[in-house]
Design an enzyme around this catalytic site. Sequence first.
Site, mmCIF file in Angstrom:
data_model
loop_
_atom_site.group_PDB
_atom_site.id
_atom_site.type_symbol
_atom_site.label_atom_id
_atom_site.label_comp_id
_atom_site.label_asym_id
_atom_site.label_seq_id
_atom_site.Cartn_x
_atom_site.Cartn_y
_atom_site.Cartn_z
ATOM 1 C CG ASN A 161 -0.325 -0.073 2.552
ATOM 2 O OD1 ASN A 161 0.785 -0.403 2.861
ATOM 3 N ND2 ASN A 161 -1.214 0.142 3.389
ATOM 4 C CE LYS A 184 7.559 -10.869 0.598
ATOM 5 N NZ LYS A 184 7.070 -10.507 -0.951
ATOM 6 N N GLY A 237 2.577 -5.138 7.622
ATOM 7 C CA GLY A 237 1.779 -5.763 6.960
ATOM 8 C C GLY A 237 0.641 -6.306 7.832
ATOM 9 C CD GLU A 259 5.147 0.465 12.840
ATOM 10 O OE1 GLU A 259 3.999 0.511 12.784
ATOM 11 O OE2 GLU A 259 6.375 0.855 13.322
ATOM 12 C CB CYS A 293 -1.932 0.503 8.587
ATOM 13 S SG CYS A 293 -0.561 1.659 8.636
ATOM 14 C CD GLU A 390 -6.077 -3.129 8.533
ATOM 15 O OE1 GLU A 390 -5.957 -4.430 8.430
ATOM 16 O OE2 GLU A 390 -5.457 -2.078 8.577
ATOM 17 C CD GLU A 467 8.822 1.078 10.575
ATOM 18 O OE1 GLU A 467 7.847 1.649 9.861
ATOM 19 O OE2 GLU A 467 9.338 -0.394 10.430
HETATM 20 P P1 NAP Z 1 0.279 -9.017 4.090
HETATM 21 O O1 NAP Z 1 -0.609 -9.689 3.252
HETATM 22 O O2 NAP Z 1 0.526 -9.264 5.451
HETATM 23 O O3 NAP Z 1 1.537 -8.946 3.307
HETATM 24 C C1 NAP Z 1 2.746 -7.894 3.647
HETATM 25 C C2 NAP Z 1 3.890 -8.609 3.242
HETATM 26 O O4 NAP Z 1 4.190 -9.806 3.863
HETATM 27 C C3 NAP Z 1 4.137 -8.856 1.761
HETATM 28 O O5 NAP Z 1 5.310 -8.403 1.459
HETATM 29 C C4 NAP Z 1 3.680 -10.287 1.594
HETATM 30 O O6 NAP Z 1 4.088 -10.725 0.398
HETATM 31 C C5 NAP Z 1 4.441 -10.687 3.037
HETATM 32 N N1 NAP Z 1 3.911 -11.866 3.204
HETATM 33 C C6 NAP Z 1 2.601 -12.537 2.976
HETATM 34 N N2 NAP Z 1 2.834 -13.726 3.502
HETATM 35 C C7 NAP Z 1 4.002 -14.255 3.892
HETATM 36 C C8 NAP Z 1 4.557 -15.269 4.540
HETATM 37 N N3 NAP Z 1 3.841 -16.522 4.681
HETATM 38 N N4 NAP Z 1 5.758 -15.325 4.832
HETATM 39 C C9 NAP Z 1 6.477 -14.151 4.706
HETATM 40 N N5 NAP Z 1 5.983 -12.879 4.065
HETATM 41 C C10 NAP Z 1 4.761 -13.068 3.757
HETATM 42 O O7 NAP Z 1 -0.316 -7.374 4.092
HETATM 43 P P2 NAP Z 1 -0.804 -6.462 2.880
HETATM 44 O O8 NAP Z 1 -2.174 -7.145 2.478
HETATM 45 O O9 NAP Z 1 0.199 -6.246 1.725
HETATM 46 O O10 NAP Z 1 -0.770 -5.162 3.699
HETATM 47 C C11 NAP Z 1 -2.047 -4.654 4.155
HETATM 48 C C12 NAP Z 1 -1.676 -4.765 5.659
HETATM 49 O O11 NAP Z 1 -0.505 -4.116 6.075
HETATM 50 C C13 NAP Z 1 -3.020 -4.119 6.507
HETATM 51 O O12 NAP Z 1 -3.373 -5.062 7.559
HETATM 52 C C14 NAP Z 1 -2.343 -2.931 6.851
HETATM 53 O O13 NAP Z 1 -2.957 -2.283 8.042
HETATM 54 C C15 NAP Z 1 -1.042 -3.382 7.241
HETATM 55 N N6 NAP Z 1 -0.003 -1.986 7.360
HETATM 56 C C16 NAP Z 1 0.407 -1.665 8.299
HETATM 57 C C17 NAP Z 1 1.200 -0.624 8.415
HETATM 58 C C18 NAP Z 1 1.784 -0.204 9.759
HETATM 59 O O14 NAP Z 1 2.779 0.845 9.868
HETATM 60 N N7 NAP Z 1 1.380 -0.500 11.012
HETATM 61 C C19 NAP Z 1 1.347 0.112 7.389
HETATM 62 C C20 NAP Z 1 0.925 -0.420 6.196
HETATM 63 C C21 NAP Z 1 0.144 -1.448 6.177
HETATM 64 P P3 NAP Z 1 3.335 -10.793 -0.917
HETATM 65 O O15 NAP Z 1 2.773 -9.660 -1.340
HETATM 66 O O16 NAP Z 1 4.474 -11.485 -1.756
HETATM 67 O O17 NAP Z 1 2.263 -11.793 -0.482
#
Ligand code: NAP
Length: 493
Positions: A161, A184, A237, A259, A293, A390, A467
């Site tokens: 995002n 990654k 994530g 995060e 997020c 969410e 961060e």
């Molecule tokens: P996500 O599905 O958790 O993916 C985040 C990252 O993790 C991607 O690089 C993804 O790779 C990787 N990933 C997924 N499964 C994995 C596994 N089994 N092992 C290792 N890595 C893995 O989250 P998203 O859909 O990209 O992002 C949305 C989420 O991020 C929301 O919940 C949002 O609130 C949160 N977020 C939090 C913050 C914060 O600062 N707190 C900031 C931004 C977003 P792939 O893309 O290759 O699947």
Amino acid sequence: MTGRDILSDAGLWRDAAYVNGAWVSDGKAGTMDLCNPATGATLATLPQLDAGQVRDAVEVAEAAFGPWRLRPAKDRAKLLRRWFDLMTAHADDLARLIVLEEGKPFAEAKGEVAYAASFVEWFAEEAKRIRGDVMAAPEAGRRIVVLKEPVGVCAAITPWNFPAAMITRKAAPALAAGCTMVVKPAGQTPLTALALAELAHRAGIPAGVFNVVLGRASVVGGELTANPKVRKITFTGSTEVGRLLLEQSAATIKKASMELGGNAPLLVFDDADLETAVDGFIATKYRNTGQACISANRAYVQAGIHDAFVALLAEKVGALKVGEGFEDGVQQGPLIDAAAVEKVKDHIADAVAHGAQVVCGGATHNRGPLFFQPTVLSGVTQAMKITREETFGPIAPVVKFETEAEAVAMANDTEFGLAAYLFARDGARLWRVSAALEAGMIGVNTGLISNEVAPFGGIKQSGIGREGSVYGIDEFMEQKYLAWAGAGEAKLV
Ligand code: NAP
């Protein structure tokens, strides 16, 4: 124009992993196609590394760690500053890549690039200010000395995002501290990460210090968490994946920063300025089409201002311009993929089935399958999915409340604790409610809270660590304590 030809500097179009200062295009785990969410067009085909190739990247980062940590902090600062200057000089191209692979409007993408670069500038400055401590010892003739040392090889896993900022918010403090890094990026947004690597290369950041690997998440994540040479995992994530990475990192006892997901409440009290509250809600809710997020996921509005708030909100939300990120004046792009659209539809259907009313929007947009109408729902309750999960989409649900205690109880009724927002004029109420809200970050009469100076992070199941800010570099440093005997005031010889 669909891809490389859209850039002023075609050298920023990179479609290979970046390891040890070189581009790796022979992924041993095959290839993956990358799509533009606005058009569905294929943008690029990228190599997928296997676990052995990821292990090689970790070895490279470990070899680079020794010399990098020994470079004077001022040298590291200069290289980071050069990286910042290059990001700033190439801001338009970086923003174009973000629009292509993530879909946000160009103006917002430019904003993200400036935000991403601000962390590199900030930590270039902080690199020079790393300092330890000397303490009075309990015994005579002793000194207690505390040194700060870089953790070592850090692995970063980032979401789609904010394809630039989620990388620099980790890489800049890590490199400033003297750590090396293997990143990654999200599978849906690798091009921005690779352009950042190209700029790091041009800035003169030495080979092996900053590496970007591509591949299947479970394969790359499995290797990065199992490998004992990786001393720290820093992740942004979902809470679900964060939990998995913590479990996987337990065997090698890594330091961890997380995060994670949010479910931010936004509270509007009767004494709030109506226009400020509505604009604040729109700023936090509709940025990146609701895919942030810290997006306010649910608004709680006091009975006396509720009807006026919903009416003004619907008027302004109904006027938001939806379209492709490169079109003039567009404020809402597509959602990232079909699963995101399904989640939004499911949350609306569940809310309506439990008695909510659609005030505006409510359906997919005629611009294409991943576009959704900016939506306002009223009559929402705590029993609905939309207040409990969410949503990550352009839906603004409004819950009516009577008392401050009731609003705070509903706001805190979640396992998440990333951000919260409140709008009111009474100063005592602002302090009281800010103290009572369970969140790492609180927007007081504002929907905009992110910048490089402030500590970004959550409590409860929204994360571990911070961060940005003066605190962010500590996440990449260890303390070493020296018990120094024979160091007290003694008779001079
Ligand atoms: P996500 O599905 O958790 O993916 C985040 C990252 O993790 C991607 O690089 C993804 O790779 C990787 N990933 C997924 N499964 C994995 C596994 N089994 N092992 C290792 N890595 C893995 O989250 P998203 O859909 O990209 O992002 C949305 C989420 O991020 C929301 O919940 C949002 O609130 C949160 N977020 C939090 C913050 C914060 O600062 N707190 C900031 C931004 C977003 P792939 O893309 O290759 O699947």
